[in-house]
Design a protein around this motif. Sequence first.
Motif, PDB file in Angstrom:
ATOM      1  N   GLN A  62       5.315  52.142  70.625  1.00 58.87           N
ATOM      2  CA  GLN A  62       7.098  52.600  71.150  1.00 58.87           C
ATOM      3  C   GLN A  62       7.475  52.275  69.829  1.00 58.87           C
ATOM      4  OE1 GLN A  62       7.221  53.127  75.045  1.00 58.87           O
ATOM      5  NE2 GLN A  62       7.998  54.617  74.857  1.00 58.87           N
ATOM      6  N   TYR A  63       8.714  52.188  68.950  1.00 56.16           N
ATOM      7  CA  TYR A  63      10.260  51.399  68.582  1.00 56.16           C
ATOM      8  C   TYR A  63      11.029  52.355  68.623  1.00 56.16           C
ATOM      9  CZ  TYR A  63       8.779  54.066  64.456  1.00 56.16           C
ATOM     10  OH  TYR A  63       8.013  55.325  63.713  1.00 56.16           O
ATOM     11  N   LYS A  64      12.475  51.635  68.587  1.00 55.90           N
ATOM     12  CA  LYS A  64      13.321  52.312  68.178  1.00 55.90           C
ATOM     13  C   LYS A  64      13.590  52.446  66.521  1.00 55.90           C
ATOM     14  CE  LYS A  64      15.290  52.462  72.742  1.00 55.90           C
ATOM     15  NZ  LYS A  64      16.815  52.022  73.524  1.00 55.90           N
ATOM     16  N   ALA A  65      14.701  52.878  65.829  1.00 52.79           N
ATOM     17  CA  ALA A  65      15.246  53.043  64.702  1.00 52.79           C
ATOM     18  C   ALA A  65      15.938  53.218  64.218  1.00 52.79           C
ATOM     19  CB  ALA A  65      14.061  53.227  63.871  1.00 52.79           C
ATOM     20  N   THR A  66      16.873  52.748  63.461  1.00 51.02           N
ATOM     21  CA  THR A  66      18.320  53.898  62.942  1.00 51.02           C
ATOM     22  C   THR A  66      17.870  54.174  61.451  1.00 51.02           C
ATOM     23  OG1 THR A  66      20.166  52.391  64.470  1.00 51.02           O
ATOM     24  CG2 THR A  66      20.167  53.475  62.089  1.00 51.02           C
ATOM     25  N   LEU A  67      17.656  55.776  61.376  1.00 45.00           N
ATOM     26  CA  LEU A  67      17.709  55.455  59.675  1.00 45.00           C
ATOM     27  C   LEU A  67      18.745  55.286  59.310  1.00 45.00           C
ATOM     28  CD1 LEU A  67      17.019  59.518  60.634  1.00 45.00           C
ATOM     29  CD2 LEU A  67      14.850  57.927  60.111  1.00 45.00           C
ATOM     30  N   ARG A  68      18.390  55.711  57.972  1.00 47.46           N
ATOM     31  CA  ARG A  68      20.088  54.995  56.638  1.00 47.46           C
ATOM     32  C   ARG A  68      20.380  56.404  56.924  1.00 47.46           C
ATOM     33  NH1 ARG A  68      18.786  50.747  54.134  1.00 47.46           N
ATOM     34  NH2 ARG A  68      16.257  50.677  53.755  1.00 47.46           N
ATOM     35  N   THR A  69      20.772  57.834  57.456  1.00 49.29           N
ATOM     36  CA  THR A  69      21.761  58.094  57.881  1.00 49.29           C
ATOM     37  C   THR A  69      21.956  57.878  58.312  1.00 49.29           C
ATOM     38  OG1 THR A  69      19.661  59.882  58.916  1.00 49.29           O
ATOM     39  CG2 THR A  69      20.421  60.611  56.302  1.00 49.29           C
ATOM     40  N   SER A  70      22.487  57.020  59.465  1.00 45.69           N
ATOM     41  CA  SER A  70      22.712  55.929  61.040  1.00 45.69           C
ATOM     42  C   SER A  70      22.628  56.805  61.948  1.00 45.69           C
ATOM     43  CB  SER A  70      24.555  56.486  60.821  1.00 45.69           C
ATOM     44  OG  SER A  70      24.324  55.579  59.521  1.00 45.69           O
ATOM     45  N   LEU A  71      21.611  57.748  61.809  1.00 42.16           N
ATOM     46  CA  LEU A  71      20.978  58.619  63.742  1.00 42.16           C
ATOM     47  C   LEU A  71      19.997  57.451  63.916  1.00 42.16           C
ATOM     48  CD1 LEU A  71      20.674  61.869  61.838  1.00 42.16           C
ATOM     49  CD2 LEU A  71      21.845  61.318  63.634  1.00 42.16           C
ATOM     50  N   ASP A  72      20.054  57.514  64.870  1.00 44.77           N
ATOM     51  CA  ASP A  72      19.283  56.200  65.989  1.00 44.77           C
ATOM     52  C   ASP A  72      18.349  57.181  66.020  1.00 44.77           C
ATOM     53  OD1 ASP A  72      21.022  54.204  66.171  1.00 44.77           O
ATOM     54  OD2 ASP A  72      21.914  55.329  67.874  1.00 44.77           O
ATOM     55  N   LEU A  73      16.754  56.388  66.387  1.00 43.64           N
ATOM     56  CA  LEU A  73      14.968  57.290  66.265  1.00 43.64           C
ATOM     57  C   LEU A  73      14.721  56.180  67.650  1.00 43.64           C
ATOM     58  CD1 LEU A  73      13.884  59.768  64.737  1.00 43.64           C
ATOM     59  CD2 LEU A  73      12.792  57.998  63.619  1.00 43.64           C
ATOM     60  N   GLU A  74      13.581  57.325  68.399  1.00 39.80           N
ATOM     61  CA  GLU A  74      12.560  56.782  68.811  1.00 39.80           C
ATOM     62  C   GLU A  74      11.217  57.724  68.915  1.00 39.80           C
ATOM     63  OE1 GLU A  74      13.335  55.679  73.374  1.00 39.80           O
ATOM     64  OE2 GLU A  74      15.895  56.591  72.756  1.00 39.80           O
ATOM     65  N   ALA A  75      10.426  56.308  68.834  1.00 43.79           N
ATOM     66  CA  ALA A  75       8.576  57.214  68.266  1.00 43.79           C
ATOM     67  C   ALA A  75       8.098  56.652  69.619  1.00 43.79           C
ATOM     68  CB  ALA A  75       8.865  56.759  66.805  1.00 43.79           C
ATOM     69  N   VAL A  76       6.827  57.425  69.880  1.00 44.65           N
ATOM     70  CA  VAL A  76       6.079  57.003  70.343  1.00 44.65           C
ATOM     71  C   VAL A  76       5.352  57.650  69.634  1.00 44.65           C
ATOM     72  CG1 VAL A  76       4.599  57.583  72.613  1.00 44.65           C
ATOM     73  CG2 VAL A  76       6.817  58.015  72.304  1.00 44.65           C
ATOM     74  N   GLY A  77       3.843  56.793  69.643  1.00 45.71           N
ATOM     75  CA  GLY A  77       2.437  56.499  68.877  1.00 45.71           C
ATOM     76  C   GLY A  77       1.651  56.518  69.724  1.00 45.71           C
ATOM     77  N   VAL A  78       0.234  57.708  69.145  1.00 48.26           N
ATOM     78  CA  VAL A  78      -0.618  57.311  69.865  1.00 48.26           C
ATOM     79  C   VAL A  78      -1.740  56.976  68.956  1.00 48.26           C
ATOM     80  CG1 VAL A  78      -2.459  58.495  71.686  1.00 48.26           C
ATOM     81  CG2 VAL A  78      -0.472  58.888  71.981  1.00 48.26           C
ATOM     82  N   ILE A  79      -2.669  55.588  68.854  1.00 51.62           N
ATOM     83  CA  ILE A  79      -3.604  55.977  67.633  1.00 51.62           C
ATOM     84  C   ILE A  79      -4.757  55.800  68.612  1.00 51.62           C
ATOM     85  CG2 ILE A  79      -4.484  53.276  66.648  1.00 51.62           C
ATOM     86  CD1 ILE A  79      -0.852  53.508  67.092  1.00 51.62           C
ATOM     87  N   GLU A  80      -5.533  56.635  67.658  1.00 49.70           N
ATOM     88  CA  GLU A  80      -7.248  57.022  68.716  1.00 49.70           C
ATOM     89  C   GLU A  80      -8.270  56.697  67.695  1.00 49.70           C
ATOM     90  OE1 GLU A  80      -8.385  60.811  69.887  1.00 49.70           O
ATOM     91  OE2 GLU A  80      -5.403  61.730  69.434  1.00 49.70           O
ATOM     92  N   ARG A  81      -8.629  55.519  68.337  1.00 45.24           N
ATOM     93  CA  ARG A  81      -9.851  54.148  67.627  1.00 45.24           C
ATOM     94  C   ARG A  81     -11.354  55.105  68.372  1.00 45.24           C
ATOM     95  NH1 ARG A  81      -8.625  50.062  64.911  1.00 45.24           N
ATOM     96  NH2 ARG A  81      -5.719  49.852  65.837  1.00 45.24           N
ATOM     97  N   ASP A  82     -12.596  54.681  67.083  1.00 46.34           N
ATOM     98  CA  ASP A  82     -14.003  54.968  67.737  1.00 46.34           C
ATOM     99  C   ASP A  82     -14.517  53.963  68.200  1.00 46.34           C
ATOM    100  OD1 ASP A  82     -14.924  53.565  65.579  1.00 46.34           O
ATOM    101  OD2 ASP A  82     -14.837  55.271  64.383  1.00 46.34           O
ATOM    102  N   GLU A  83     -15.504  53.432  68.396  1.00 47.44           N
ATOM    103  CA  GLU A  83     -16.647  53.182  69.267  1.00 47.44           C
ATOM    104  C   GLU A  83     -16.360  51.760  68.086  1.00 47.44           C
ATOM    105  OE1 GLU A  83     -17.525  52.295  72.400  1.00 47.44           O
ATOM    106  OE2 GLU A  83     -17.003  54.521  72.621  1.00 47.44           O
ATOM    107  N   ALA A  84     -16.081  51.535  66.767  1.00 47.31           N
ATOM    108  CA  ALA A  84     -15.949  50.492  66.327  1.00 47.31           C
ATOM    109  C   ALA A  84     -14.511  50.261  65.870  1.00 47.31           C
ATOM    110  CB  ALA A  84     -17.107  51.393  64.281  1.00 47.31           C
ATOM    111  N   GLY A  85     -14.287  50.751  66.129  1.00 48.03           N
ATOM    112  CA  GLY A  85     -12.322  50.145  66.401  1.00 48.03           C
ATOM    113  C   GLY A  85     -11.740  50.975  65.253  1.00 48.03           C
ATOM    114  N   LEU A  86     -12.456  51.713  64.280  1.00 48.93           N
ATOM    115  CA  LEU A  86     -11.939  52.798  63.032  1.00 48.93           C
ATOM    116  C   LEU A  86     -10.559  53.551  63.596  1.00 48.93           C
ATOM    117  CD1 LEU A  86     -14.128  53.059  60.789  1.00 48.93           C
ATOM    118  CD2 LEU A  86     -12.662  51.716  60.186  1.00 48.93           C
ATOM    119  N   VAL A  87      -9.751  53.460  63.085  1.00 50.76           N
ATOM    120  CA  VAL A  87      -8.658  54.258  63.783  1.00 50.76           C
ATOM    121  C   VAL A  87      -9.002  56.153  63.298  1.00 50.76           C
ATOM    122  CG1 VAL A  87      -6.067  55.466  63.257  1.00 50.76           C
ATOM    123  CG2 VAL A  87      -6.688  53.128  63.820  1.00 50.76           C
TER     124      VAL A  87
END
Length: 134
Positions: free
Chosen positions: A65-90
Amino acid sequence: MTGSNGEKHPFLDDLADDAELRGTVLRRPVSGRDNIKRLVEAVGTLYASQTPTFYGAIDQRHFLQYKATLRTSLDLEAVGVIERDEAGLVRRVTMTFLPLDAALSLSAGLGGIVGEEFGDDLFYDASVNEITAS
């Protein structure tokens, strides 16, 4: 990829060749390590600032999760789900951005940077008043 503060990026170095990126700023998934890296790089150019707020994992599923401000001055929040396999590859990354105005601005900005490279139909087009299903 290591950030400017020396921290390792949570998924770029570990992308599988056939990894997939899905997100609320994309009309369809993007596949392939190089394509995903290029798109993430383009997103970074649209941020004026970015602050991580959470990173954790449950088994092979990692959450960012992170917060960001775009260069357009809009505030943004993001949530990412990163799925890895058994070997650790995304294998899959799913990114959700909010609020809607900031997400649409981000999508349109991406279209301006990499629209020709990825296809203009991948991103929101601010010059068109309707949003069509793909």
